[in-house]
Motif scaffolding. Structure first.
Motif, short mmCIF file in Angstrom:
data_model
loop_
_atom_site.label_atom_id
_atom_site.label_comp_id
_atom_site.label_asym_id
_atom_site.label_seq_id
_atom_site.Cartn_x
_atom_site.Cartn_y
_atom_site.Cartn_z
N ALA A 64 0.84 -1.21 0.00
CA ALA A 64 0.00 0.00 0.00
C ALA A 64 0.87 1.24 0.00
N SER A 65 1.98 1.20 0.73
CA SER A 65 2.92 2.32 0.76
C SER A 65 3.56 2.53 -0.60
N VAL A 66 3.92 1.42 -1.26
CA VAL A 66 4.50 1.51 -2.61
C VAL A 66 3.51 2.15 -3.57
N PHE A 67 2.24 1.73 -3.49
CA PHE A 67 1.20 2.29 -4.36
C PHE A 67 1.03 3.78 -4.10
N LEU A 68 1.01 4.18 -2.83
CA LEU A 68 0.86 5.59 -2.47
C LEU A 68 2.04 6.42 -2.98
N LEU A 69 3.26 5.90 -2.80
CA LEU A 69 4.44 6.62 -3.28
C LEU A 69 4.42 6.77 -4.80
N TYR A 70 3.94 5.74 -5.49
CA TYR A 70 3.86 5.80 -6.95
C TYR A 70 2.86 6.86 -7.39
N ILE A 71 1.71 6.92 -6.73
CA ILE A 71 0.71 7.93 -7.06
C ILE A 71 1.26 9.34 -6.80
N LEU A 72 1.94 9.52 -5.67
CA LEU A 72 2.55 10.81 -5.36
C LEU A 72 3.59 11.20 -6.40
N CYS A 73 4.36 10.21 -6.84
CA CYS A 73 5.38 10.46 -7.87
C CYS A 73 4.73 10.91 -9.17
N LEU A 74 3.68 10.20 -9.60
CA LEU A 74 2.99 10.56 -10.83
C LEU A 74 2.37 11.95 -10.72
N MET A 75 1.72 12.24 -9.59
CA MET A 75 1.06 13.53 -9.41
C MET A 75 2.07 14.68 -9.34
N GLY A 76 3.08 14.53 -8.48
CA GLY A 76 4.07 15.60 -8.29
C GLY A 76 4.82 15.90 -9.56
N ASN A 77 5.35 14.88 -10.20
CA ASN A 77 6.14 15.10 -11.42
C ASN A 77 5.25 15.47 -12.60
N GLY A 78 4.03 14.91 -12.65
CA GLY A 78 3.10 15.27 -13.72
C GLY A 78 2.71 16.73 -13.66
N ILE A 79 2.49 17.25 -12.44
CA ILE A 79 2.15 18.66 -12.28
C ILE A 79 3.29 19.56 -12.74
N ILE A 80 4.53 19.15 -12.42
CA ILE A 80 5.70 19.94 -12.86
C ILE A 80 5.73 20.03 -14.38
N ILE A 81 5.58 18.90 -15.06
CA ILE A 81 5.62 18.89 -16.53
C ILE A 81 4.49 19.75 -17.10
N MET A 82 3.28 19.60 -16.53
CA MET A 82 2.12 20.34 -17.02
C MET A 82 2.32 21.84 -16.84
N MET A 83 2.85 22.26 -15.70
CA MET A 83 3.07 23.68 -15.44
C MET A 83 4.08 24.27 -16.41
N VAL A 84 5.17 23.54 -16.66
CA VAL A 84 6.22 24.04 -17.56
C VAL A 84 5.68 24.18 -18.98
N VAL A 85 4.82 23.24 -19.40
CA VAL A 85 4.26 23.29 -20.75
C VAL A 85 3.24 24.41 -20.89
N MET A 86 2.41 24.61 -19.86
CA MET A 86 1.28 25.54 -19.96
C MET A 86 1.64 26.98 -19.59
N ASP A 87 2.57 27.18 -18.68
CA ASP A 87 2.88 28.52 -18.19
C ASP A 87 4.16 29.03 -18.87
N HIS A 88 4.04 30.05 -19.69
CA HIS A 88 5.21 30.54 -20.43
C HIS A 88 6.23 31.20 -19.49
N HIS A 89 5.80 31.60 -18.27
CA HIS A 89 6.75 32.16 -17.30
C HIS A 89 7.74 31.10 -16.80
#
Length: 316
Positions: free
Chosen positions: A29-54
């Protein structure tokens, strides 16, 4: 060992995570939670860099590459690990194992190049701020990123091909939770000295040179920070550098322990599996938070994203 009549193994059994009696469900369960956090945290970074020209600057461009690396790195083995637990079947085919090994080390080796690029960008931005925009142009950053990914690929491909062509006749049990070089060489037949020497050479050249480059870059950065007239700017810069160096220390320390040894084939893998958790689970989750938690530009971008998604929160 006589390999003339060897019937080559076509399927392996993964031993799984370090066993703690009665804690299997909590562990997975901890592995699953860490994986979800990894996808969310890193996915948000990629999305912000692509969408925000700043945020379309060299630092965030390299950080988005690091986030993509973290998502790819964890995805090479965590879904299979969780699937094995749910199905109670720890088997993996030979070629699936080789593919997992290839992508795992592609992402792993590329990380050291990307970290070096981030430290290079920070060095130029802090130590030579007036020249930063002319040196780190979008074209140069793109070429550096492509070079990092190509460097990662060519660093590991020869070793992966040689491992794929080894005979596996004595055992089919890999004492790890993913297909790793050491446990695979442990059960392989034939002479593996060349593969071990090549792996050690790659580890020394890539890991040590990256560490030295990163250390020297941050040394110059710290010297420049100490010369800043404003105490508040010094404290802010030091806190940012300190958080970066925490991640770097976790990554390099664990990789040095696991891979920077001349004879990993004859190593004990009980402790290795535990140490591997640091850079396979913990570091990919920490990276997006550590590199952005004190960054006002990222915080502003997050607020803008929330406002767009939730129009009622205009005063956030």
């Amino acid at each position: 060992m006589n390999l003339t009549n060897c019937i080559r193994t076509t399927e392996f059994i993964l031993a799984g995570l370090p066993h703690v009696w009665g804690m299997e469900r909590v562990t997975y369960a901890s592995v699953f939670l860490l994986y979800i956090l990894c996808l969310m945290g890193n996915g948000i970074i990629i999305m912000m860099v692509v969408m925000d020209h700043h945020l379309q600057k060299p630092m965030y461009f390299f950080l988005s590459n690091l986030s993509f690396k973290d998502i790819g790195h964890t995805t090479t083995f965590i879904p299979k690990l969780l699937l094995n637990y749910l199905s109670a079947n720890n088997s993996i085919c030979l070629y699936c194992c080789v593919i997992q090994l290839c992508f795992y080390f592609l992402f792993g080796v590329t990380e050291f190049f990307i970290i070096s690029l981030i430290s290079l960008d920070r060095y130029i931005a802090i130590c030579h701020p007036l020249r930063h925009s002319t040196i780190m142009t979008s074209g140069i950053c793109l070429k550096l990123a492509i070079g990092a990914w190509c460097g990662g690929f060519f660093s590991i491909i020869c070793q992966v091909v040689m491992i794929a062509n080894l005979p596996y006749c004595t055992s089919n049990i890999i004492n790890h939770f993913y297909c790793d070089v050491g446990p695979m060489l442990k059960i392989a037949g034939g002479d593996t000295h060349l593969i071990e020497a090549l792996g050690f050479l790659v580890a020394v050249v890539v890991v040590v040179s990256s560490l030295v480059f990163t250390f020297i870059s941050y040394l110059f950065i710290i010297c420049t920070i100490l010369q800043m007239p404003s105490t508040s700017k010094q404290q802010r810069a030091f806190s940012t550098c300190a958080s970066h160096l925490v991640v770097v220390s976790l990554l390099y320390g664990s990789v040095f322990f696991v891979y920077l040894r001349p004879t990993i084939k004859n190593s004990s893998f009980s402790m290795t599996k535990s140490v591997s958790i640091l850079y396979t689970f913990i570091t990919p989750v920490l990276n997006p938070f550590i590199y952005t938690i004190r960054n006002n530009e990222v915080k502003d971008s997050v607020r803008k994203m929330i406002r767009r998604k939730v129009p009622g929160l205009q005063n956030l």
